[in-house]
Design a protein around this motif. Structure first.
Motif, PDB file in Angstrom:
ATOM      1  N   MET A 105     -49.534  32.976   8.178  1.00 30.81           N
ATOM      2  CA  MET A 105     -50.953  32.783   8.487  1.00 30.81           C
ATOM      3  C   MET A 105     -51.836  33.715   7.659  1.00 30.81           C
ATOM      4  N   GLU A 106     -51.379  34.967   7.494  1.00 34.30           N
ATOM      5  CA  GLU A 106     -52.139  35.927   6.695  1.00 34.30           C
ATOM      6  C   GLU A 106     -52.232  35.476   5.246  1.00 34.30           C
ATOM      7  N   THR A 107     -51.130  34.887   4.740  1.00 26.92           N
ATOM      8  CA  THR A 107     -51.143  34.388   3.363  1.00 26.92           C
ATOM      9  C   THR A 107     -52.150  33.258   3.197  1.00 26.92           C
ATOM     10  N   LEU A 108     -52.186  32.332   4.168  1.00 24.55           N
ATOM     11  CA  LEU A 108     -53.145  31.228   4.109  1.00 24.55           C
ATOM     12  C   LEU A 108     -54.573  31.744   4.188  1.00 24.55           C
ATOM     13  N   HIS A 109     -54.780  32.771   4.989  1.00 20.94           N
ATOM     14  CA  HIS A 109     -56.112  33.369   5.114  1.00 20.94           C
ATOM     15  C   HIS A 109     -56.563  33.953   3.774  1.00 20.94           C
ATOM     16  N   LEU A 110     -55.665  34.673   3.119  1.00 19.16           N
ATOM     17  CA  LEU A 110     -55.992  35.258   1.817  1.00 19.16           C
ATOM     18  C   LEU A 110     -56.234  34.171   0.776  1.00 19.16           C
ATOM     19  N   LEU A 111     -55.430  33.107   0.828  1.00 18.16           N
ATOM     20  CA  LEU A 111     -55.590  32.000  -0.113  1.00 18.16           C
ATOM     21  C   LEU A 111     -56.940  31.318   0.094  1.00 18.16           C
ATOM     22  N   PHE A 112     -57.310  31.104   1.352  1.00 22.84           N
ATOM     23  CA  PHE A 112     -58.602  30.485   1.661  1.00 22.84           C
ATOM     24  C   PHE A 112     -59.744  31.332   1.104  1.00 22.84           C
ATOM     25  N   ASN A 113     -59.663  32.643   1.310  1.00 18.06           N
ATOM     26  CA  ASN A 113     -60.712  33.532   0.812  1.00 18.06           C
ATOM     27  C   ASN A 113     -60.782  33.513  -0.716  1.00 18.06           C
ATOM     28  N   ALA A 114     -59.610  33.469  -1.363  1.00 16.24           N
ATOM     29  CA  ALA A 114     -59.578  33.452  -2.826  1.00 16.24           C
ATOM     30  C   ALA A 114     -60.213  32.172  -3.368  1.00 16.24           C
ATOM     31  N   ILE A 115     -59.891  31.038  -2.755  1.00 15.67           N
ATOM     32  CA  ILE A 115     -60.459  29.763  -3.202  1.00 15.67           C
ATOM     33  C   ILE A 115     -61.964  29.730  -2.936  1.00 15.67           C
ATOM     34  N   THR A 116     -62.393  30.333  -1.833  1.00 10.55           N
ATOM     35  CA  THR A 116     -63.823  30.407  -1.527  1.00 10.55           C
ATOM     36  C   THR A 116     -64.564  31.185  -2.607  1.00 10.55           C
ATOM     37  N   VAL A 117     -63.981  32.305  -3.031  1.00  4.83           N
ATOM     38  CA  VAL A 117     -64.594  33.113  -4.094  1.00  4.83           C
ATOM     39  C   VAL A 117     -64.682  32.305  -5.389  1.00  4.83           C
ATOM     40  N   ILE A 118     -63.597  31.593  -5.716  1.00  9.58           N
ATOM     41  CA  ILE A 118     -63.591  30.765  -6.932  1.00  9.58           C
ATOM     42  C   ILE A 118     -64.670  29.689  -6.843  1.00  9.58           C
ATOM     43  N   PHE A 119     -64.785  29.065  -5.669  1.00 10.16           N
ATOM     44  CA  PHE A 119     -65.798  28.025  -5.470  1.00 10.16           C
ATOM     45  C   PHE A 119     -67.211  28.565  -5.703  1.00 10.16           C
ATOM     46  N   ILE A 120     -67.527  29.706  -5.097  1.00 11.61           N
ATOM     47  CA  ILE A 120     -68.873  30.270  -5.227  1.00 11.61           C
ATOM     48  C   ILE A 120     -69.160  30.619  -6.688  1.00 11.61           C
ATOM     49  N   ALA A 121     -68.218  31.332  -7.331  1.00 16.00           N
ATOM     50  CA  ALA A 121     -68.429  31.764  -8.716  1.00 16.00           C
ATOM     51  C   ALA A 121     -68.476  30.574  -9.669  1.00 16.00           C
ATOM     52  N   ALA A 122     -67.573  29.608  -9.488  1.00  9.59           N
ATOM     53  CA  ALA A 122     -67.534  28.444 -10.380  1.00  9.59           C
ATOM     54  C   ALA A 122     -68.798  27.603 -10.241  1.00  9.59           C
ATOM     55  N   THR A 123     -69.310  27.491  -9.017  1.00 12.40           N
ATOM     56  CA  THR A 123     -70.519  26.704  -8.790  1.00 12.40           C
ATOM     57  C   THR A 123     -71.700  27.288  -9.551  1.00 12.40           C
ATOM     58  N   MET A 124     -71.875  28.600  -9.458  1.00 10.94           N
ATOM     59  CA  MET A 124     -73.006  29.226 -10.137  1.00 10.94           C
ATOM     60  C   MET A 124     -72.787  29.315 -11.645  1.00 10.94           C
ATOM     61  N   PHE A 125     -71.540  29.461 -12.078  1.00  9.12           N
ATOM     62  CA  PHE A 125     -71.250  29.443 -13.514  1.00  9.12           C
ATOM     63  C   PHE A 125     -71.590  28.069 -14.093  1.00  9.12           C
ATOM     64  N   ALA A 126     -71.193  27.015 -13.374  1.00  9.88           N
ATOM     65  CA  ALA A 126     -71.516  25.658 -13.817  1.00  9.88           C
ATOM     66  C   ALA A 126     -73.025  25.433 -13.831  1.00  9.88           C
ATOM     67  N   ALA A 127     -73.722  25.993 -12.833  1.00  4.59           N
ATOM     68  CA  ALA A 127     -75.187  25.868 -12.800  1.00  4.59           C
ATOM     69  C   ALA A 127     -75.811  26.542 -14.015  1.00  4.59           C
ATOM     70  N   GLY A 128     -75.287  27.701 -14.384  1.00  4.94           N
ATOM     71  CA  GLY A 128     -75.796  28.400 -15.559  1.00  4.94           C
ATOM     72  C   GLY A 128     -75.529  27.636 -16.837  1.00  4.94           C
ATOM     73  N   LEU A 129     -74.338  27.076 -16.959  1.00  2.00           N
ATOM     74  CA  LEU A 129     -73.995  26.298 -18.148  1.00  2.00           C
ATOM     75  C   LEU A 129     -74.869  25.048 -18.270  1.00  2.00           C
ATOM     76  N   GLY A 130     -75.270  24.501 -17.127  1.00  2.00           N
ATOM     77  CA  GLY A 130     -76.056  23.278 -17.145  1.00  2.00           C
ATOM     78  C   GLY A 130     -77.549  23.510 -17.212  1.00  2.00           C
ATOM     79  N   ALA A 131     -77.973  24.752 -17.016  1.00  2.00           N
ATOM     80  CA  ALA A 131     -79.407  25.058 -17.032  1.00  2.00           C
ATOM     81  C   ALA A 131     -79.874  25.338 -18.453  1.00  2.00           C
ATOM     82  N   THR A 132     -81.150  25.142 -18.661  1.00  2.00           N
ATOM     83  CA  THR A 132     -81.746  25.491 -19.948  1.00  2.00           C
ATOM     84  C   THR A 132     -82.964  26.367 -19.685  1.00  2.00           C
ATOM     85  N   LEU A 133     -83.207  27.282 -20.588  1.00  2.00           N
ATOM     86  CA  LEU A 133     -84.364  28.155 -20.426  1.00  2.00           C
ATOM     87  C   LEU A 133     -85.680  27.386 -20.422  1.00  2.00           C
ATOM     88  N   PRO A 134     -85.836  26.346 -21.259  1.00  2.00           N
ATOM     89  CA  PRO A 134     -87.081  25.572 -21.187  1.00  2.00           C
ATOM     90  C   PRO A 134     -87.313  24.949 -19.809  1.00  2.00           C
TER      91      PRO A 134
END
Length: 289
Positions: free
Chosen positions: A1-30
């Motif tokens: 159970m502890e392993t699944l908890h850590l895995l869930f947290n790790a995937i959550t971190v990846i989701f948050i970071a990847a979402t904002m990284f993708a937003a940055g890649l798709g945004a333009t300064l103009p």
């Protein structure tokens, strides 16, 4: 159970970071400058998403008499603007997609700083349960790092290496979408008893009402053409799951009841926002013809 908890947290971190990284890649300064150059639209959107909708979330949770876990979940969701699916609602309704995408990333960036303060203020004022207080400093630090840094890296990559950014963007979006589905599935499956218990309760209805009134608030508190205003409504209707998930992990140790309620609120909100966007799409098509 502890392993699944850590895995869930790790995937959550990846989701948050990847979402904002993708937003940055798709945004333009103009595009970002265009929003910043329309100060009234920007101010109204900030007021709607950072003040009005969190207060509406509090009011809806109180009006529906939600239990503690669901009350916390709807306040966390309402306090977290800039959900990436909001920009996609602009595409569905054939709205002002460029302005919607730019506003979504600006709101997500602003929400990185305001989320912890807003949610904590509401939960403290509402005296939920035995008096819940979020660790604001830890939340602001964690959410800002997970969202602002990846977004800045993506935006700088788009500005200085646009061809690289365009080639990376589809993969980043895929990672964001897949990890979101995994996180959502983990929330549902890992807390299925709590989710099942909420079926037939007032929590799904409260989540749908929040999305509907947020859509209306975002539309009313906007300027420009009808297409732009309804696009801002779609951006307002979809809340950002990342900070809310971070708060559940930091402040509530991934309590199953809160996670299950959050999953229910997010899903019911999407279920309410999608038909609204579809109706607006048909109306837009009729106006064109």
């Amino acid at each position: 159970m502890e392993t699944l908890h850590l895995l869930f947290n790790a995937i959550t971190v990846i989701f948050i970071a990847a979402t904002m990284f993708a937003a940055g890649l798709g945004a333009t300064l103009p595009a970002l400058r265009a929003i910043l150059a329309t100060p009234l639209l920007l101010v109204l959107a900030l007021v709607a998403n950072l003040v009005v909708i969190p207060l509406l979330g509090w009011g809806i949770a109180t009006l529906f008499g939600l239990p503690t876990a669901a009350f916390i979940a709807i306040v966390l969701a309402a306090s977290s603007p800039g959900g990436p699916f909001g920009a996609k609602l602009g595409m569905i309704q054939k709205g002002d997609v460029v302005a919607g995408a730019a506003m979504q990333v600006l709101l997500a960036a602003a929400g990185s700083v305001t989320f912890g303060v807003t949610a904590n203020a509401i939960l403290t004022a509402a005296k939920v349960g035995t008096g819940i207080s979020l660790p604001v400093a830890a939340l602001v630090r964690t959410v800002a790092v997970l969202q602002l840094i990846p977004f800045a890296v993506g935006l700088l990559t788009r500005h200085y290496a646009s061809s690289t950014a365009r080639s990376w963007h589809p993969a980043a979006v895929t990672v964001s979408n897949v990890t979101f589905l995994i996180v959502l599935a983990g929330m549902l499956l890992g807390n299925w008893r709590e989710v099942v218990a909420l079926i037939g309760s007032r929590t799904p209805l409260a989540g749908s009402v929040l999305a509907a009134v947020a859509f209306a608030s975002g539309t009313l508190l906007a300027t420009g053409s009808p297409a732009r205003r309804t696009t801002m409504g779609g951006v307002a209707a979809v809340r950002n799951a990342g900070p809310a998930l971070a708060a559940v992990g930091i402040a509530f140790s991934d309590t199953p009841a809160v996670l299950g309620a959050l999953a229910t609120v997010l899903l019911s909100g999407l279920a309410a926002a999608l038909p609204i966007a579809a109706v607006l799409s048909r109306r837009q098509a009729n106006d064109i013809t």
